[in-house]
Design a protein around this motif. Structure first.
Motif, short mmCIF file in Angstrom:
data_model
loop_
_atom_site.label_atom_id
_atom_site.label_comp_id
_atom_site.label_asym_id
_atom_site.label_seq_id
_atom_site.Cartn_x
_atom_site.Cartn_y
_atom_site.Cartn_z
N ASP A 145 73.13 -19.62 69.54
CA ASP A 145 74.25 -19.90 69.31
C ASP A 145 75.38 -19.80 70.68
N GLN A 146 74.83 -19.81 71.76
CA GLN A 146 75.52 -19.77 73.09
C GLN A 146 76.17 -21.05 73.59
N PRO A 147 77.31 -20.89 74.22
CA PRO A 147 77.88 -22.11 74.77
C PRO A 147 76.80 -22.82 75.61
N VAL A 148 76.28 -23.90 75.70
CA VAL A 148 75.08 -24.30 76.18
C VAL A 148 75.35 -25.20 77.54
N LYS A 149 74.73 -24.93 78.52
CA LYS A 149 74.91 -25.69 79.74
C LYS A 149 73.42 -26.74 79.80
N GLY A 150 73.52 -28.00 79.13
CA GLY A 150 72.29 -28.80 78.95
C GLY A 150 71.50 -28.25 78.11
N ASN A 151 70.29 -27.99 78.62
CA ASN A 151 69.20 -27.38 77.52
C ASN A 151 68.67 -25.79 77.98
N GLU A 152 69.88 -25.22 78.82
CA GLU A 152 69.45 -23.90 79.18
C GLU A 152 70.13 -22.87 78.23
N LEU A 153 69.74 -21.69 78.02
CA LEU A 153 70.42 -20.73 77.40
C LEU A 153 69.92 -19.33 77.92
N ARG A 180 65.07 -25.48 77.16
CA ARG A 180 64.47 -25.73 75.79
C ARG A 180 64.21 -27.16 75.81
N ARG A 181 63.36 -27.66 75.12
CA ARG A 181 63.08 -28.94 74.90
C ARG A 181 62.87 -28.95 73.31
N ASN A 182 63.73 -29.97 72.57
CA ASN A 182 63.77 -30.03 71.21
C ASN A 182 63.72 -28.47 70.59
N GLY A 183 64.48 -27.51 71.30
CA GLY A 183 64.57 -26.18 70.53
C GLY A 183 63.53 -25.27 71.10
N VAL A 184 62.56 -25.66 71.96
CA VAL A 184 61.26 -24.90 72.01
C VAL A 184 61.48 -24.44 73.55
N VAL A 185 61.33 -23.29 73.91
CA VAL A 185 61.23 -22.53 75.14
C VAL A 185 60.14 -23.42 76.05
N VAL A 186 60.47 -23.90 77.07
CA VAL A 186 59.29 -24.67 77.92
C VAL A 186 59.63 -24.25 79.47
N GLY A 187 60.56 -23.46 79.51
CA GLY A 187 60.71 -22.77 81.14
C GLY A 187 61.41 -21.51 81.02
N TYR A 188 61.13 -20.81 82.13
CA TYR A 188 61.93 -19.40 82.39
C TYR A 188 62.42 -19.52 83.93
N GLY A 189 63.55 -18.95 84.00
CA GLY A 189 64.06 -18.56 85.52
C GLY A 189 64.47 -17.44 85.60
N TYR A 190 64.14 -16.20 86.40
CA TYR A 190 64.94 -15.13 86.55
C TYR A 190 66.25 -15.27 86.99
N VAL A 191 67.46 -14.31 86.79
CA VAL A 191 68.59 -14.11 87.10
C VAL A 191 68.81 -12.84 87.67
N ALA A 192 68.52 -12.04 87.09
CA ALA A 192 68.87 -10.46 87.56
C ALA A 192 68.38 -9.44 86.87
N GLY A 193 68.25 -8.28 87.34
CA GLY A 193 67.75 -6.97 86.80
C GLY A 193 66.39 -6.44 87.51
N SER A 194 66.03 -5.35 86.80
CA SER A 194 64.82 -4.57 87.29
C SER A 194 64.86 -4.11 88.83
N ARG A 195 65.86 -3.70 89.08
CA ARG A 195 66.11 -3.21 90.31
C ARG A 195 66.48 -1.62 90.32
#
Length: 127
Positions: free
Chosen positions: A57-65, A92-107
């Motif tokens: 239930d995040q504010p959605v930008k397109g189909n990315e969470l 997401r496509r039709n509510g199912v995760v189809v891709g992932y992109g790294y943003v930050a962390g593990s440093r």
């Protein structure tokens, strides 16, 4: 300063209050994230993951969470580094995760680690 600026900027963009709607990731969705993020690890097969439910239930930008999880990977000496929080985005496509992109962390940088935890908390993820 960087930690405060990042936390304030993220909090200004999104405010999550109370209980968030969430669902567990499927095994296929976990494999998508592991294959994408795991490619950057020294020993992907030995990585240990802590999966958070996907906050839906995040504010959605397109189909990315936003999606956060924790990982414990091996270093060059073969020892585990300890669980660290990773922030990324899932497509997401039709509510199912189809891709992932790294943003930050593990440093090893404490400021980056703290900022990543703040970002994840802002999107409803806690560890």
């Amino acid at each position: 300063m960087l930690k405060t600026t990042a936390a304030v900027a993220i909090t200004a963009i999104v405010t999550v209050s109370g209980q968030s709607e969430a669902r567990p990731l499927t095994d296929i969705e976990k494999r998508i994230i592991m294959s994408t993020y795991g490619a950057s690890l020294k020993d992907p097969a030995s990585a240990q993951y802590r999966w958070a439910p996907l906050v839906t239930d995040q504010p959605v930008k397109g189909n990315e969470l936003a999606y956060c999880f924790q990982i414990n990977g091996r270093n060059s000496f073969g020892g585990y580094t300890g669980f660290r929080t990773i922030a990324g985005k899932v497509t997401r496509r039709n509510g199912v995760v189809v891709g992932y992109g790294y943003v930050a962390g593990s440093r090893d940088d404490a400021i980056i680690a703290d900022a990543t935890n703040e970002i994840c908390r802002a999107f409803g993820y806690t560890f």
